[in-house]
Enzyme design. Structure first.
Site, PDB file in Angstrom:
ATOM      1  N   ASP A 109       0.022   1.929   8.391  1.00 56.68           N
ATOM      2  CA  ASP A 109      -0.540   1.108   9.475  1.00 56.68           C
ATOM      3  C   ASP A 109       0.292   1.084  10.763  1.00 56.68           C
ATOM      4  OD1 ASP A 109      -2.649   0.497   7.885  1.00 56.68           O
ATOM      5  OD2 ASP A 109      -2.039  -1.557   7.431  1.00 56.68           O
ATOM      6  N   ASP A 167       5.918  -5.109   5.945  1.00 59.03           N
ATOM      7  CA  ASP A 167       6.512  -6.423   6.238  1.00 59.03           C
ATOM      8  C   ASP A 167       6.546  -7.356   5.028  1.00 59.03           C
ATOM      9  OD1 ASP A 167       7.408  -6.471   8.830  1.00 59.03           O
ATOM     10  OD2 ASP A 167       5.422  -6.843   9.666  1.00 59.03           O
ATOM     11  N   ASP A 202       2.496  -0.918  11.562  1.00 58.44           N
ATOM     12  CA  ASP A 202       2.477  -2.295  12.068  1.00 58.44           C
ATOM     13  C   ASP A 202       3.767  -3.057  11.767  1.00 58.44           C
ATOM     14  OD1 ASP A 202       2.091  -2.407   9.350  1.00 58.44           O
ATOM     15  OD2 ASP A 202       0.538  -3.932   9.417  1.00 58.44           O
ATOM     16  N   THR A 207       4.406   2.372   5.441  1.00 57.95           N
ATOM     17  CA  THR A 207       3.013   1.941   5.577  1.00 57.95           C
ATOM     18  C   THR A 207       2.290   2.874   6.533  1.00 57.95           C
ATOM     19  OG1 THR A 207       1.506   0.241   6.432  1.00 57.95           O
ATOM     20  CG2 THR A 207       3.733   0.210   7.319  1.00 57.95           C
ATOM     21  N   ARG A 231       0.902  -4.907  -5.676  1.00 57.00           N
ATOM     22  CA  ARG A 231       1.048  -6.154  -4.927  1.00 57.00           C
ATOM     23  C   ARG A 231       1.262  -7.236  -5.975  1.00 57.00           C
ATOM     24  NH1 ARG A 231      -2.966  -3.513  -1.498  1.00 57.00           N
ATOM     25  NH2 ARG A 231      -1.961  -3.059   0.477  1.00 57.00           N
ATOM     26  N   GLY A 247       0.837  -1.212   0.000  1.00 57.73           N
ATOM     27  CA  GLY A 247       0.000   0.000   0.000  1.00 57.73           C
ATOM     28  C   GLY A 247       0.863   1.248   0.000  1.00 57.73           C
ATOM     29  N   ARG A 304      -6.252  -3.155   8.661  1.00 54.06           N
ATOM     30  CA  ARG A 304      -6.904  -4.464   8.550  1.00 54.06           C
ATOM     31  C   ARG A 304      -6.481  -5.353   9.722  1.00 54.06           C
ATOM     32  NH1 ARG A 304      -5.775  -6.482   2.915  1.00 54.06           N
ATOM     33  NH2 ARG A 304      -7.154  -4.818   2.235  1.00 54.06           N
TER      34      ARG A 304
HETATM   35  P1  ADP Z   1       3.258  -4.573   2.712  1.00 51.22           P
HETATM   36  O1  ADP Z   1       4.614  -4.491   2.150  1.00 51.22           O
HETATM   37  O2  ADP Z   1       2.616  -3.242   2.904  1.00 51.22           O
HETATM   38  O3  ADP Z   1       3.191  -5.465   3.945  1.00 51.22           O
HETATM   39  P2  ADP Z   1       2.048  -6.723   1.166  1.00 51.22           P
HETATM   40  O4  ADP Z   1       1.981  -7.672   2.322  1.00 51.22           O
HETATM   41  O5  ADP Z   1       0.884  -6.637   0.247  1.00 51.22           O
HETATM   42  O6  ADP Z   1       2.299  -5.224   1.620  1.00 51.22           O
HETATM   43  O7  ADP Z   1       3.356  -7.106   0.358  1.00 51.22           O
HETATM   44  C1  ADP Z   1       3.758  -6.341  -0.755  1.00 51.22           C
HETATM   45  C2  ADP Z   1       4.408  -7.229  -1.766  1.00 51.22           C
HETATM   46  O8  ADP Z   1       5.607  -7.796  -1.215  1.00 51.22           O
HETATM   47  C3  ADP Z   1       3.601  -8.434  -2.216  1.00 51.22           C
HETATM   48  O9  ADP Z   1       2.650  -8.114  -3.186  1.00 51.22           O
HETATM   49  C4  ADP Z   1       4.698  -9.314  -2.788  1.00 51.22           C
HETATM   50  O10 ADP Z   1       5.093  -8.852  -4.075  1.00 51.22           O
HETATM   51  C5  ADP Z   1       5.839  -9.062  -1.821  1.00 51.22           C
HETATM   52  N1  ADP Z   1       5.832 -10.135  -0.810  1.00 51.22           N
HETATM   53  C6  ADP Z   1       4.970 -10.295   0.209  1.00 51.22           C
HETATM   54  N2  ADP Z   1       5.234 -11.422   0.902  1.00 51.22           N
HETATM   55  C7  ADP Z   1       6.293 -12.000   0.287  1.00 51.22           C
HETATM   56  C8  ADP Z   1       7.040 -13.209   0.499  1.00 51.22           C
HETATM   57  N3  ADP Z   1       6.748 -14.038   1.485  1.00 51.22           N
HETATM   58  N4  ADP Z   1       8.066 -13.446  -0.332  1.00 51.22           N
HETATM   59  C9  ADP Z   1       8.383 -12.620  -1.331  1.00 51.22           C
HETATM   60  N5  ADP Z   1       7.702 -11.487  -1.599  1.00 51.22           N
HETATM   61  C10 ADP Z   1       6.673 -11.168  -0.807  1.00 51.22           C
HETATM   62  O1  F6P Z   2      -1.435   0.005   3.370  1.00 52.23           O
HETATM   63  C1  F6P Z   2      -2.141  -0.501   4.383  1.00 52.23           C
HETATM   64  C2  F6P Z   2      -3.609  -0.460   4.084  1.00 52.23           C
HETATM   65  O2  F6P Z   2      -4.053   0.854   3.822  1.00 52.23           O
HETATM   66  C3  F6P Z   2      -4.415  -1.086   5.198  1.00 52.23           C
HETATM   67  O3  F6P Z   2      -4.705  -0.204   6.257  1.00 52.23           O
HETATM   68  C4  F6P Z   2      -5.637  -1.533   4.473  1.00 52.23           C
HETATM   69  O4  F6P Z   2      -6.206  -2.631   5.132  1.00 52.23           O
HETATM   70  C5  F6P Z   2      -5.101  -1.942   3.126  1.00 52.23           C
HETATM   71  O5  F6P Z   2      -3.897  -1.244   2.940  1.00 52.23           O
HETATM   72  C6  F6P Z   2      -6.044  -1.636   2.018  1.00 52.23           C
HETATM   73  O6  F6P Z   2      -5.509  -2.098   0.835  1.00 52.23           O
HETATM   74  P1  F6P Z   2      -6.113  -1.815  -0.611  1.00 52.23           P
HETATM   75  O7  F6P Z   2      -5.496  -0.553  -1.093  1.00 52.23           O
HETATM   76  O8  F6P Z   2      -5.694  -2.990  -1.398  1.00 52.23           O
HETATM   77  O9  F6P Z   2      -7.584  -1.663  -0.464  1.00 52.23           O
END
Ligand code: ADP
Ligand code: F6P
Length: 330
Positions: free
Chosen positions: A131, A107, A133, A129, A76, A15, A175
């Site tokens: 969040d 993360d 978090d 982020t 993503r 995000g 979330r």
């Molecule tokens: P955030 O970075 O905000 O936590 P996401 O959890 O959606 O957001 O992760 C962002 C992107 O990071 C994912 O769409 C994917 O491309 C990559 N990613 C997430 N988890 C993994 C993983 N276990 N291994 C490799 N890439 C990952």
């Molecule tokens: O980036 C974090 C966040 O804004 C969360 O607070 C929320 O749950 C999620 O992303 C929403 O994601 P999307 O843009 O895919 O609706």
């Protein structure tokens, strides 16, 4: 001039968050100042796999420090969880002469960075982020802006809620994490705050509290609900039926992710961006930048991903006490 790296790439992933642009600008300008070739990778890991890579000069990051969103765009990318695609990503980096990457995200994005590093590309992560978090840091890029955006919107809802003597449920983002909700709970003086980390799904307690608030003469009842709990519209209907008090639900949604970053988000993102490049230029890899105990620090990515974040119990307690809804479990 760094003898360890010749070219650093930067990407934003997950995000978006206000302040990501300030971080990109810092990364690019710090790298250029050190004589490193800088490239931008568009649309996170998805763009890497599509080779959406372009040169970044000082001018390419002009006029972005005050802008929300991310000029590199974000995505993503499910495929990147698969080792085959991680190998492909690293091969593409080598093909384009990229020795190291700064990953700005949460993360999930850190896991992608660790994967790339295992494939031989040096990486440093920046916490991006809204969040808040990420366990390895007490600050994340975008949280300050997002929480202020939400707070200002909720102040407005509170005004009309008071005029009409209503109950208002305001749903804020988060979330899996209730930090925006908790901060708004305190900053907006909410009567109740519903956090994914704490919610016991006992709606009757909430109903009793609303009735009691009315009885003691409160002119509104403001409930901040985190996205992780959700269902604000149906909750409002049930509350109205149970209390007889008009109840409205507002979902703030993605407005919280946009807008011009606060000074704090601009300055911290700039500091962290420069730190990431300085580490990479020393040949360091597998680190994530954060802030702990008021100091900017870097942590091993493996350790960072193992860490667990707990919501601040003291802040939860005071939020509930000030709202007249003390935690009965204490
Ligand atoms: P955030 O970075 O905000 O936590 P996401 O959890 O959606 O957001 O992760 C962002 C992107 O990071 C994912 O769409 C994917 O491309 C990559 N990613 C997430 N988890 C993994 C993983 N276990 N291994 C490799 N890439 C990952
Ligand atoms: O980036 C974090 C966040 O804004 C969360 O607070 C929320 O749950 C999620 O992303 C929403 O994601 P999307 O843009 O895919 O609706």
């Amino acid at each position: 001039m760094s003898d360890k790296v010749k070219c650093i790439g930067v990407l934003t992933s997950g995000g978006d968050a206000p302040g990501m642009n300030a971080a990109i600008r810092a990364v690019v300008r710090e790298g250029l100042a050190k004589g490193v070739r800088m490239v931008g990778i568009r649309r996170g890991y998805a763009g890497l796999l599509q080779e959406e890579i372009s040169e970044m000069d000082a001018h390419s990051v002009s006029d972005i420090i005050s802008r929300g969103g991310t000029i590199l765009q974000t995505a993503r990318c499910k495929e990147f969880r698969d080792v085959e695609y991680q190998k492909k990503g690293a091969e593409i980096c080598r093909k384009h002469g990229i020795d190291a990457i700064v990953v700005i995200g949460g993360d999930g994005s850190y896991q992608g960075a660790r994967a790339l590093s295992r494939q031989g590309i040096n990486t440093v992560g920046l916490p991006g982020t809204i969040d808040l978090d990420i366990a390895s840091t007490e600050y994340t890029i975008g949280f300050d802006t997002a929480v202020n955006t939400a707070m200002e919107a909720i102040d407005k809802i509170r005004d009309t809620s008071t005029s009409h003597e209503r109950c208002s449920i305001v749903e804020v983002m988060g979330r899996g994490a209730g930090y925006i909700a908790l901060w708004c709970g305190i900053a907006n003086g909410a009567e109740d705050v519903l956090l994914p980390e704490k919610y016991d799904f006992d709606e009757q307690k909430l109903v009793n509290h609303i009735i009691e608030s009315k009885r003691i003469g409160k002119q509104h009842h403001l409930i901040i609900n985190a996205e992780g709990i959700g269902h604000s519209v149906s909750m409002a209907k049930r509350i109205e039926a149970a209390t007889g008090i008009e109840t409205r639900a507002t979902i703030l949604g993605h407005m919280q992710r946009g807008g011009s970053p606060t000074a704090k988000d601009r300055v911290y993102a700039s500091t962290m961006g420069a730190m990431a490049v300085d580490l990479l230029c020393k040949g360091v890899t597998d680190r994530v930048i954060g802030q702990l105990g008021g100091r900017f620090v870097d942590t091993d990515i493996e350790e960072a991903l193992e860490m667990q974040k707990e919501i601040d119990e003291f802040q939860v307690r005071i939020c509930r006490t000030f709202g007249g809804f003390p935690d009965e479990t204490e």
